[in-house]
Design an enzyme around this catalytic site. Structure first.
Site, short mmCIF file in Angstrom:
data_model
loop_
_atom_site.label_atom_id
_atom_site.label_comp_id
_atom_site.label_asym_id
_atom_site.label_seq_id
_atom_site.Cartn_x
_atom_site.Cartn_y
_atom_site.Cartn_z
N GLU A 84 63.10 53.64 75.66
CA GLU A 84 62.80 55.22 74.90
C GLU A 84 60.92 55.21 74.71
O GLU A 84 60.68 54.27 75.27
CB GLU A 84 63.22 56.38 74.08
CG GLU A 84 62.91 55.63 72.97
CD GLU A 84 63.22 56.45 71.19
OE1 GLU A 84 63.74 57.87 72.07
OE2 GLU A 84 63.93 56.00 70.35
N LYS A 114 66.91 60.49 63.07
CA LYS A 114 64.79 60.35 63.02
C LYS A 114 64.68 60.64 61.94
O LYS A 114 64.53 61.74 61.46
CB LYS A 114 64.54 62.09 63.66
CG LYS A 114 63.90 62.65 64.27
CD LYS A 114 63.79 63.80 65.24
CE LYS A 114 61.94 63.79 65.26
NZ LYS A 114 61.75 63.81 66.03
N1 PMP Z 1 62.39 60.09 70.80
C1 PMP Z 1 61.25 59.99 69.79
C2 PMP Z 1 60.94 58.63 69.39
C3 PMP Z 1 61.09 61.32 69.45
O1 PMP Z 1 60.37 60.61 68.20
C4 PMP Z 1 60.92 61.52 69.87
C5 PMP Z 1 60.54 63.30 69.26
N2 PMP Z 1 59.16 63.38 69.07
C6 PMP Z 1 62.01 62.05 71.21
C7 PMP Z 1 62.03 60.74 71.64
C8 PMP Z 1 62.34 63.41 72.31
O2 PMP Z 1 63.41 64.04 71.18
P1 PMP Z 1 63.20 65.79 71.15
O3 PMP Z 1 62.97 66.08 73.14
O4 PMP Z 1 64.10 66.17 70.80
O5 PMP Z 1 61.96 66.31 70.55
#
Ligand code: PMP
Length: 292
Positions: free
Chosen positions: A184, A151
């Site tokens: 995603e 991230k």
């Molecule tokens: N994919 C991306 C690119 C993200 O930035 C996020 C978080 N906003 C998610 C998936 C979802 O992850 P999480 O459930 O850990 O928030």
């Protein structure tokens, strides 16, 4: 209103929270972050977020400036100092101040910033009527280039795909990987349902390993009597799905009503998505009650 920001060990007023213009987090997007939800004053899935934060840092060769336990305590301290009941926490590590060259070796002190604030969700009606999305033309960055499970502070790949969505009047875009399979969304993970089976792309598609995704797979879906299949998902399968839903820290569980203008299922939030979203909320409430 944000009362104080946690910066490198100290709570400071927002106007006093400064970062150097020589910080490589700013100059190169060199750093990583987390977005975490607070429900009823409790930080949700704190340990999982701290673990992912430390892992992101190590993947970019940034030795975390705080241990997992120290970071977790600092997050809780910031939430309490800002009296956040329902809100959102942003945790950031930046590489720190360095010279005007790429090398991280000129940056000796990474910075840690924690901001606790209110949360902006998708509009309410999208949870009841479903969310229209598009498929972005821009592919998700390949794992071999910059693994999306990190991230990192460089979200331009996602931002540019999100701009494609905004340009056609929707709020989220599905991102395919370089092979053309579903990876995603710009800020959410994706699931589809066909003939009662819940499917989500395998992490090898290249994605952030969402903490909400994992919660849905390991806790929410099983509590509703479903298992989730992780496998390669083709773009075509999206249009054949009975239901599609997205997961994310901010989004929670949100149904998709159309992809590129084509209705999914009945063009509304499907029954299994509704069941999962309700289960999600009751499990969050249950977790809070357990800690109370
Ligand atoms: N994919 C991306 C690119 C993200 O930035 C996020 C978080 N906003 C998610 C998936 C979802 O992850 P999480 O459930 O850990 O928030």
């Amino acid at each position: 209103m944000t009362r104080s920001i946690w910066m490198n060990g100290t709570l400071v007023a927002p106007d006093d929270a400064h970062i150097s213009v020589f910080d490589h987090g700013l100059l190169y997007g060199d750093g990583c972050f987390e977005g975490i939800r607070v429900y009823g004053g409790t930080v949700f899935k704190l340990a999982a977020h701290v673990e992912r934060m430390q892992a992101s840092a190590r993947c970019i060769h940034l030795e975390p400036p705080y241990s997992g336990a120290e970071l977790a305590a600092a997050i809780v301290e910031t939430v309490e100092a800002n009296r956040i009941d329902d809100g959102y926490v942003r945790v950031v590590y930046t590489r720190g101040k360095g010279s005007l060259g790429l090398s991280p070796s000129s940056c000796s002190n990474p910075s840690c910033i924690i901001i606790a604030d209110t949360i902006s969700l998708y509009p309410d009606e999208m949870y009841t009527e479903g969310m229209p999305v598009i498929i972005a033309n821009r592919p998700r960055i390949p794992i071999a280039c910059l693994d999306p499970q990190i991230k990192s502070l460089n979200y331009l790949n996602n931002i540019l795909a999100k701009v494609e969505a905004i340009e056609v009047g929707v709020l989220e875009a599905i991102m395919l990987n370089i092979e053309g399979d579903v990876a995603e969304c710009t800020g959410d993970n994706i699931f589809l349902i066909k003939d009662g089976t819940i499917v989500t792309p395998d992490t090898s598609a290249g994605m952030l390993h969402g903490i909400t995704r994992r919660f849905v797979m390991e806790e929410v879906a099983p509590a509703c009597g479903y298992t989730v299949e992780e496998r390669t998902v083709s773009k075509e399968e999206l249009f054949q799905a009975d239901e599609i839903f997205l997961t994310g820290t901010a989004a929670e569980v949100i149904g998709v009503c159309s992809v590129d203008g084509t209705p999914i299922g009945a063009g509304a939030v499907g029954p299994i998505t509704t069941q999962l979203a309700e289960q999600f909320r009751s499990m969050v409430a249950g977790e809070l009650a357990e800690r109370a």
